[in-house]
Design an enzyme around this catalytic site. Sequence first.
Site, short mmCIF file in Angstrom:
data_model
loop_
_atom_site.label_atom_id
_atom_site.label_comp_id
_atom_site.label_asym_id
_atom_site.label_seq_id
_atom_site.Cartn_x
_atom_site.Cartn_y
_atom_site.Cartn_z
N ASP A 104 0.79 -1.24 0.00
CA ASP A 104 0.00 0.00 0.00
C ASP A 104 0.82 1.29 0.00
OD1 ASP A 104 1.14 0.00 2.51
OD2 ASP A 104 -0.69 -0.65 3.54
N GLU A 126 -1.09 -8.94 -1.21
CA GLU A 126 -1.60 -8.37 0.04
C GLU A 126 -2.76 -7.41 -0.25
OE1 GLU A 126 0.25 -5.37 2.84
OE2 GLU A 126 0.97 -7.17 3.81
N GLU A 140 -1.97 5.20 3.07
CA GLU A 140 -2.00 3.80 2.65
C GLU A 140 -3.41 3.27 2.38
OE1 GLU A 140 -0.26 5.00 5.20
OE2 GLU A 140 1.85 4.51 4.82
N HIS A 217 6.90 4.66 12.95
CA HIS A 217 7.21 5.43 11.73
C HIS A 217 6.00 6.03 11.04
CE1 HIS A 217 5.56 2.78 8.60
NE2 HIS A 217 5.90 1.78 9.39
N ARG A 219 3.20 7.94 9.20
CA ARG A 219 3.07 9.36 8.89
C ARG A 219 2.06 10.05 9.80
NH1 ARG A 219 4.70 11.88 3.62
NH2 ARG A 219 6.16 10.22 3.14
N HIS A 250 13.64 4.06 12.84
CA HIS A 250 13.37 4.22 11.41
C HIS A 250 14.26 5.34 10.88
CE1 HIS A 250 11.04 5.24 7.76
NE2 HIS A 250 10.45 4.06 7.87
C1 UD1 Z 1 6.97 4.50 3.73
C2 UD1 Z 1 5.54 4.20 3.24
C3 UD1 Z 1 4.77 3.49 4.34
C4 UD1 Z 1 5.51 2.27 4.86
C5 UD1 Z 1 6.90 2.70 5.29
C6 UD1 Z 1 7.70 1.50 5.72
C7 UD1 Z 1 4.46 5.80 1.75
C8 UD1 Z 1 3.73 7.07 1.64
N1 UD1 Z 1 4.86 5.46 2.96
O1 UD1 Z 1 6.86 5.44 4.78
O2 UD1 Z 1 3.51 3.07 3.81
O3 UD1 Z 1 4.80 1.75 5.94
O4 UD1 Z 1 7.58 3.31 4.19
O5 UD1 Z 1 8.82 1.87 6.49
O6 UD1 Z 1 4.66 5.14 0.77
N2 UD1 Z 1 14.68 7.41 4.82
C9 UD1 Z 1 16.03 7.23 4.68
N3 UD1 Z 1 16.50 6.00 4.31
C10 UD1 Z 1 15.69 4.94 4.08
C11 UD1 Z 1 14.30 5.13 4.23
C12 UD1 Z 1 13.80 6.37 4.59
O7 UD1 Z 1 16.82 8.14 4.89
O8 UD1 Z 1 16.17 3.86 3.76
C13 UD1 Z 1 14.16 8.75 5.21
C14 UD1 Z 1 14.24 9.76 4.07
O9 UD1 Z 1 14.56 11.01 4.61
C15 UD1 Z 1 12.80 9.78 3.53
C16 UD1 Z 1 12.01 9.57 4.82
O10 UD1 Z 1 12.80 8.64 5.58
O11 UD1 Z 1 12.48 10.97 2.88
C17 UD1 Z 1 10.61 9.06 4.67
O12 UD1 Z 1 10.55 7.97 3.77
P1 UD1 Z 1 9.16 7.70 2.96
O13 UD1 Z 1 9.33 6.49 2.10
O14 UD1 Z 1 8.69 8.94 2.27
O15 UD1 Z 1 8.11 7.44 4.07
P2 UD1 Z 1 8.06 6.36 5.24
O16 UD1 Z 1 7.54 7.07 6.43
O17 UD1 Z 1 9.33 5.63 5.30
N1 UDP Z 2 12.03 -4.62 10.28
C1 UDP Z 2 13.39 -4.89 10.11
N2 UDP Z 2 14.30 -4.19 10.86
C2 UDP Z 2 13.93 -3.25 11.75
C3 UDP Z 2 12.55 -2.97 11.92
C4 UDP Z 2 11.62 -3.67 11.15
O1 UDP Z 2 13.77 -5.75 9.30
O2 UDP Z 2 14.80 -2.65 12.39
C5 UDP Z 2 11.05 -5.36 9.45
C6 UDP Z 2 9.94 -6.03 10.21
O3 UDP Z 2 10.30 -7.34 10.60
C7 UDP Z 2 8.80 -6.01 9.22
C8 UDP Z 2 9.06 -4.79 8.36
O4 UDP Z 2 10.41 -4.41 8.63
O5 UDP Z 2 8.82 -7.13 8.35
C9 UDP Z 2 8.12 -3.68 8.71
O6 UDP Z 2 8.53 -2.51 8.12
P1 UDP Z 2 7.96 -1.11 8.55
O7 UDP Z 2 7.52 -1.15 9.95
O8 UDP Z 2 8.97 -0.11 8.13
O9 UDP Z 2 6.72 -0.93 7.56
P2 UDP Z 2 5.18 -1.38 7.62
O10 UDP Z 2 5.12 -2.84 7.78
O11 UDP Z 2 4.54 -0.61 8.73
O12 UDP Z 2 4.64 -0.92 6.30
#
Ligand code: UD1
Ligand code: UDP
Length: 380
Positions: A104, A126, A140, A217, A219, A250
């Site tokens: 999502d 999913e 999402e 994490h 939003r 995160h």
């Molecule tokens: C995203 C997804 C959310 C999912 C989550 C899993 C959207 C809108 N959100 O949210 O559905 O649950 O991922 O974790 O698609 N960043 C890094 N390195 C990384 C990852 C993130 O630096 O490897 C930082 C960056 O500054 C980035 C910010 O995190 O801009 C947010 O990342 P983003 O993918 O926009 O949103 P998430 O909150 O991670």
């Molecule tokens: N996870 C991981 N390392 C971490 C935290 C989470 O591998 O330090 C894994 C966790 O086991 C799960 C997935 O990341 O499978 C969940 O990711 P996240 O919470 O970022 O996203 P969401 O599931 O809420 O979309």
Amino acid sequence: MDEYGAESESRVMVIYGTRPEAIKMAPVIKSLEADSYLTPIVVVTAQHREMLDQVNQVFGIVPDVDLNMMAHGQSLNSIAGSVISKIDEVLAEFEPDAVVVQGDTTTVMGAAIAAFNREVPVVHLEAGLRSGDINSPFPEEANRKIVSQIARVHLAPTTVSRSNLLADGVPEENIHVIGNTVIDALQWAVERPVKFSLPELQALESDDRRVLLVTTHRRENLGENMVNIGKALRNLATHYPDLLIIWPAHKNPKVRASIAPQIQDLDNVISIEPVEYGEFSHLINASDIVLTDSGGIQEEAPSLGKPVLVLRENTERPEAIDAGTVKLIGTATETIISEVSRLLDDKTAYREMANAVNPYGDGHSAGRSVDILNELLGNR
Ligand code: UD1
Ligand code: UDP
């Protein structure tokens, strides 16, 4: 078969961008690689960078195309715009027979729209999760609903998600209940022997303290809710010196800014970088209670028999709540403190939640998804 009797292969493009998508897509990629009729083309948007690479490395996946999109402070529309235009180019170049997206995120929604517009059948892994509130989780819930309107095949994890799809008008014959591939990934990871890379985690083996594993994490929790969560962690760490809180932070700087300042001076809180998936599954196993707003962890921890307190007002994953292993507690500081304290102080309350339940799958969902892809593409 082609006209010379050779087996022809269909090309299946899997597209993903974030950590949870990578984890849940990995078993499907492995099953596609092992299938004689299907050839995977692995495309990552890299909406996440480090957290995505960490997963691909664990599973030994090397993407065919890496769009390297992540930008700090990226907005939903900047991600969506880039995903649609860049995936459009990739679709034009590779001309896949089908596209698979998982979950999502904005990558999922954008990639599904790009494939739909090019008349490439979209297979949604999913499918059918619904919280019932279009603003939570944001964005999402909207992404899932959009993908459900345009996908050709809906791979639902449970009968609950199947009912949600039917209620949205999705034709019954396009829905298949296959379980969630997260359980395939989790079983693989848990069975794999692992030595924690961090000394702090290696020390868990000889540490008697109870462990509270925390991840946040979402939003809609950024800002005040996240600050409230940080306050609760501080209070719990102070009142329970025999509790060890582990917080793999995160990568989102907004998450860290709200929580880190409140806990960084506490001896019994370990703040660490995201833990690679192979180790993280063992870390869940080494924990006593999980406090999270994550979707995937709500599915994994119940199967390992760990009570999960969910830092949200609603969930699209009601199955483990019904089974009693997961409880929604929201983000009010006092509620978090009282709910965690109850599990720490009341053995009966703890035992009632610490049941291993598997409503999300049996570990064979990826194989089922490949069978369905073969059916869709006329290979069986
Ligand atoms: C995203 C997804 C959310 C999912 C989550 C899993 C959207 C809108 N959100 O949210 O559905 O649950 O991922 O974790 O698609 N960043 C890094 N390195 C990384 C990852 C993130 O630096 O490897 C930082 C960056 O500054 C980035 C910010 O995190 O801009 C947010 O990342 P983003 O993918 O926009 O949103 P998430 O909150 O991670
Ligand atoms: N996870 C991981 N390392 C971490 C935290 C989470 O591998 O330090 C894994 C966790 O086991 C799960 C997935 O990341 O499978 C969940 O990711 P996240 O919470 O970022 O996203 P969401 O599931 O809420 O979309």
